[in-house]
Design a protein around this motif. Structure first.
Motif, mmCIF file in Angstrom:
data_model
loop_
_atom_site.group_PDB
_atom_site.id
_atom_site.type_symbol
_atom_site.label_atom_id
_atom_site.label_comp_id
_atom_site.label_asym_id
_atom_site.label_seq_id
_atom_site.Cartn_x
_atom_site.Cartn_y
_atom_site.Cartn_z
ATOM 1 N N GLY B 163 77.439 -20.580 110.866
ATOM 2 C CA GLY B 163 79.161 -20.739 111.235
ATOM 3 C C GLY B 163 79.843 -20.300 110.042
ATOM 4 O O GLY B 163 80.922 -20.122 109.926
ATOM 5 N N THR B 164 79.103 -19.875 109.039
ATOM 6 C CA THR B 164 79.550 -19.617 107.577
ATOM 7 C C THR B 164 79.895 -17.953 107.964
ATOM 8 O O THR B 164 79.189 -17.243 108.258
ATOM 9 N N GLY B 165 81.190 -17.730 107.735
ATOM 10 C CA GLY B 165 81.817 -16.206 107.645
ATOM 11 C C GLY B 165 81.069 -15.630 106.456
ATOM 12 O O GLY B 165 81.252 -16.132 105.304
ATOM 13 N N ILE B 166 80.693 -14.568 106.471
ATOM 14 C CA ILE B 166 80.106 -13.573 105.329
ATOM 15 C C ILE B 166 81.027 -13.067 104.607
ATOM 16 O O ILE B 166 81.465 -11.966 105.104
ATOM 17 N N ALA B 167 81.318 -13.353 103.309
ATOM 18 C CA ALA B 167 82.092 -12.714 102.458
ATOM 19 C C ALA B 167 81.269 -12.159 101.542
ATOM 20 O O ALA B 167 80.013 -12.525 101.477
ATOM 21 N N PRO B 168 81.681 -11.324 100.467
ATOM 22 C CA PRO B 168 80.843 -10.721 99.307
ATOM 23 C C PRO B 168 79.941 -11.888 98.811
ATOM 24 O O PRO B 168 78.835 -11.568 98.466
ATOM 25 N N GLY B 169 80.500 -13.095 98.369
ATOM 26 C CA GLY B 169 79.791 -14.089 97.560
ATOM 27 C C GLY B 169 78.425 -14.434 98.427
ATOM 28 O O GLY B 169 77.503 -14.940 98.052
ATOM 29 N N THR B 170 78.780 -14.776 99.806
ATOM 30 C CA THR B 170 77.627 -15.075 100.808
ATOM 31 C C THR B 170 76.713 -13.986 100.737
ATOM 32 O O THR B 170 75.603 -14.440 100.760
ATOM 33 N N VAL B 171 77.095 -12.821 100.787
ATOM 34 C CA VAL B 171 76.239 -11.708 100.644
ATOM 35 C C VAL B 171 75.114 -11.867 99.348
ATOM 36 O O VAL B 171 73.879 -11.769 99.505
ATOM 37 N N GLY B 172 76.027 -12.109 98.372
ATOM 38 C CA GLY B 172 75.325 -12.440 96.805
ATOM 39 C C GLY B 172 74.166 -13.362 97.074
ATOM 40 O O GLY B 172 73.127 -13.459 96.659
ATOM 41 N N VAL B 173 74.507 -14.720 97.932
ATOM 42 C CA VAL B 173 73.559 -15.619 98.139
ATOM 43 C C VAL B 173 72.291 -15.366 98.791
ATOM 44 O O VAL B 173 71.131 -15.666 98.650
ATOM 45 N N LEU B 174 73.080 -14.612 99.952
ATOM 46 C CA LEU B 174 71.680 -14.114 100.975
ATOM 47 C C LEU B 174 70.793 -13.202 100.283
ATOM 48 O O LEU B 174 69.377 -13.327 100.470
ATOM 49 N N ALA B 175 71.303 -12.488 99.431
ATOM 50 C CA ALA B 175 70.294 -11.699 98.611
ATOM 51 C C ALA B 175 69.516 -12.549 97.482
ATOM 52 O O ALA B 175 68.357 -12.214 97.445
ATOM 53 N N THR B 176 70.215 -13.511 96.976
ATOM 54 C CA THR B 176 69.440 -14.437 96.123
ATOM 55 C C THR B 176 68.273 -15.215 96.901
ATOM 56 O O THR B 176 67.173 -15.423 96.154
ATOM 57 N N VAL B 177 68.300 -15.481 97.929
ATOM 58 C CA VAL B 177 67.231 -16.083 98.779
ATOM 59 C C VAL B 177 66.410 -14.946 99.400
ATOM 60 O O VAL B 177 65.797 -15.223 100.640
ATOM 61 N N LYS B 178 66.662 -13.797 99.141
ATOM 62 C CA LYS B 178 65.677 -12.554 99.940
ATOM 63 C C LYS B 178 65.905 -12.322 101.398
ATOM 64 O O LYS B 178 65.027 -12.142 102.118
ATOM 65 N N GLN B 179 67.106 -12.673 101.822
ATOM 66 C CA GLN B 179 67.531 -12.595 103.253
ATOM 67 C C GLN B 179 67.917 -11.243 103.650
ATOM 68 O O GLN B 179 69.161 -11.136 103.856
ATOM 69 N N ALA B 180 66.773 -10.260 103.642
ATOM 70 C CA ALA B 180 67.154 -9.036 104.012
ATOM 71 C C ALA B 180 67.565 -8.591 105.552
ATOM 72 O O ALA B 180 68.437 -7.545 105.667
ATOM 73 N N THR B 181 67.305 -9.453 106.427
ATOM 74 C CA THR B 181 67.787 -9.490 107.533
ATOM 75 C C THR B 181 68.554 -10.957 108.049
ATOM 76 O O THR B 181 67.886 -11.945 107.620
ATOM 77 N N VAL B 182 69.632 -10.806 108.725
ATOM 78 C CA VAL B 182 70.096 -12.168 108.850
ATOM 79 C C VAL B 182 70.631 -11.981 110.522
ATOM 80 O O VAL B 182 70.894 -11.228 111.042
ATOM 81 N N THR B 183 70.568 -13.431 111.022
ATOM 82 C CA THR B 183 70.947 -13.552 112.465
ATOM 83 C C THR B 183 72.492 -14.069 112.546
ATOM 84 O O THR B 183 72.946 -14.900 111.716
ATOM 85 N N VAL B 184 73.432 -13.042 113.021
ATOM 86 C CA VAL B 184 74.729 -13.318 113.240
ATOM 87 C C VAL B 184 75.112 -13.445 114.631
ATOM 88 O O VAL B 184 74.349 -13.021 115.430
ATOM 89 N N TYR B 185 76.375 -13.751 114.721
ATOM 90 C CA TYR B 185 77.055 -13.742 116.126
ATOM 91 C C TYR B 185 77.250 -12.370 116.659
ATOM 92 O O TYR B 185 78.046 -11.770 115.701
#
Lengths: 428, 428
Positions: B163-185
């Motif tokens: 439910g988190t909207g993906i903003a630039p900081g969110t992309v940074g966190v996803l990269a930090t945890v090595k989430q190269a692929t994400v499941t989105v709506y």
């Protein structure tokens, strides 16, 4: 001019520039790029590089503003009265006959007013009359409910000026004047480089001794949020030859973002390597927190930013310096984030001498002013907090900190552009 | 629930819903669509449909927060003192030797603290010593300037929620945890249809008797601004068979926007045609200005909005109703435009009974609160004014109007997201 502004601020003992001086230095060396023609369907977010003129009068002639009856004012001066219906005019029709004394025409919103008519009576002020007639129940003011030819646009008039950022309403105006192709400023070509031996690339296998490359993707997304797709160069190790190769490639772009890795050793390489490649550095420090070690240089028309390796600091520096530069290169005139006042729901400490950017979330406040709450810890390592932040609250450099209840300015980030609640105070 | 909210507001004699009731009706019938997996490079603006956990501790072990020397606190309790340098540790290194009494290691920011060390002394608190030694000038607190293992992220902890909207900081966190692929709506599929005999398509030749199709492109851009590329169906003439064909195609999408053309004749066709196609209409009028004749219906999972033919009214209705629906379909939880308080620099009239949305531009105000000025005339035909507007100022339905100096809420539009000046009041 930038030579002056690039001089260290008298207010900063440690010799860095103020945020304002740094911005002035950067924008003094930044100008819009060339132009290109694109289809209107691709124009949103771009900037007009041409004045746009109306290609027609709008409305093209006098039209009705309501559904009702087109009449001669003189005929209804003593209403109630009855008029003969001689025509039925809808939007897009061309009226066949001119109105004469005692006559009227049924007319729809947007339909052209027939010759001879000077007034429209709304349908609710009428009643069906005997065979082909209508009863006008009340007199209405002459010229009522008629939209005059060219009331909205007059052919040849400038409706949009060069330098206008293209928002949805702008696209609507461009469609209105049939501008299927528009001349806009070219978007900057942006390259992103991370550096540091400790960095692990996004799609590299997990290595417990290293840390993930956050900056490349946070910066990528910040650039994407400006409508520009950046080129990701990769990760340069702490090796002068490798770094030089990467930087040389990056200097082929309009804007190069280098994030420093976390070790000073890297900066030791970056600085001389940039110099060897002919980059003139204009500043190396700004009196801000987070983000003190941010550097800016130029090589020909290429702008080079060296951003801190710390991801939060890197993002905050992007917001203050890269974003306005990117927008200026794109031809935008509104270069800075919208700021709004917010009331702090907690105290924030600050050491005077450096402006501080505090990551905050916003919630509707009683007085209509938002409540600002710190997003996570203010440690510059707290990326999850940065990701949650709706905005950056500004603690001026002279301030020793702010108290709960104080009102401060907040730069609104993407996250803050929308809110969970509609207006509580009223009906929207 | 929507049945209740769809009932006419007691406050509205003419039987339309209030804006709040209409929104509740719409959102009561709107739910996120399915999910899909996408690359992180495409994730900005989408919404997470998964909880995301940390894949590692961060920092992976205790690291130095500064450039300096890793020491044993006990050794420097009575500084000044001199310590032997036995190692030189940079970010990404794995320390080779453990520190013993009287020893220290040169250490860079982000570099791992060697075994045996419990404190970091900043370089500015030291001075080069005799052959291979360093002088520690001042005692520092034990454990100073060390960032603890997992201080930022602990392996297995949830760092981002579905439910988190993906903003630039969110992309940074996803990269930090090595989430190269994400499941989105999944994003909604949106179709746009204009109707009316009087309309001239964007790329059709100029015809003085007709008016340009503004709505298709203004709506297109409003949808694009939400990160969705809509399908443009075209223009339906006032012919039931043609209209039925267009509407049937539109019902194959998640969201169908029909803008009415300016003639009521068109609505006469649209209503029965939608009914014949199995669309249930939930309301046909909302007590707002501009935008009173706005309708909403559903057919299966498809949402159908009938928007006014007037371009400004159509855009304002999109803002109030389509935008939250589009965002809800996309999985967003922040459905509404950010609002901020602004001080009116001029009086605005309003007739009670309908909430009014006034197009305004914003300028920095003395008190830190923005000054709001009407953008062009408030005629709902004034598209250039709508294009210039930074926001929509809300005049509550009960109000008889606002005076110059009054403070009101403004919904911030795309145009308003940036401003021409950085903060005047301070240094940013």
């Amino acid at each position: 001019m930038h030579e002056k502004t690039a001089k260290p601020s008298s207010a900063s003992p440690s010799g860095g520039l103020s945020v304002r001086e740094a911005r002035a230095c950067i924008l003094g060396k930044t100008a819009p790029l060339g132009t290109e023609d694109i289809a209107l369907e691709r124009a949103l977010g771009r900037v007009l590089a041409m004045d746009v003129r109306a290609n027609r009068d709008l409305p093209p002639r006098d039209i009705s503003a309501m559904d009702g009856y087109a009449v001669q004012a003189a005929d209804i001066a003593n209403a109630p009265t009855t008029l003969q219906i001689i025509d039925d005019i809808r939007a897009g029709d061309v009226p066949r006959v001119a109105l004469r004394h005692g006559q009227c025409a049924r007319i729809m919103t947007g339909a052209p007013v027939p010759d001879g008519a000077d007034t429209v009576v709304r349908v609710e002020d009428t009643r069906p009359g005997p065979d082909g007639a209508v009863d006008i129940l009340v007199p209405v003011q002459a010229a009522a409910d008629i939209r005059r030819r060219a009331e909205t646009l007059r052919q040849g008039d400038i409706v949009l000026r060069a330098g206008t950022g293209i928002a949805p309403g702008t696209v609507g105006v461009l469609a209105t004047v049939k501008q299927a192709t528009v001349t806009v400023y070219r978007q900057p070509r942006v390259a992103i480089l991370s550096s540091g031996n400790e960095l692990e690339a996004l799609r590299e296998p997990f290595d417990p001794a290293r840390i993930p490359d956050t900056n490349t993707y946070a910066l990528m997304a910040q650039v994407q949020a400006q409508g520009v797709e950046p080129e990701i160069l990769g990760i340069a190790r702490d090796d002068p030859a490798e770094l030089s190769g990467f930087l040389e490639r990056g200097l082929g772009y309009d804007l190069l973002l280098v994030s420093g890795g976390t070790s000073v050793g890297v900066h030791d390489h970056v600085r001389p390597t940039l110099a060897a490649l002919g980059v003139t550095m204009h500043f190396w420090r700004v009196e801000m927190r987070p983000g003190h070690p941010v550097a800016f240089g130029t090589s020909g028309k290429t702008l080079v930013f060296c951003l801190p390796g710390n991801p939060v600091s890197s993002m905050v520096c992007f917001e203050q310096f890269v974003l306005p530069a990117l927008r200026a290169l794109s031809g935008q005139r509104h270069l800075f984030r919208r700021t709004l006042p917010a009331r702090l729901s907690q105290a924030v400490k600050s050491r005077p001498g450096r402006i501080e950017f505090v990551r905050v979330t916003l919630a509707p406040g009683a007085s209509g002013i938002h409540e600002a709450r710190c997003a996570g810890s203010q440690s510059s390592a707290d990326m999850p907090g940065m990701a949650r932040a709706d905005g950056l609250l500004i603690v001026p450099s002279a301030s020793k900190g702010l108290a709960a209840g104080d009102i401060a300015r907040v730069q609104l980030l993407e996250t803050g552009a929308y809110q969970a609640e509609a207006e509580p105070g009223d009906d929207a």
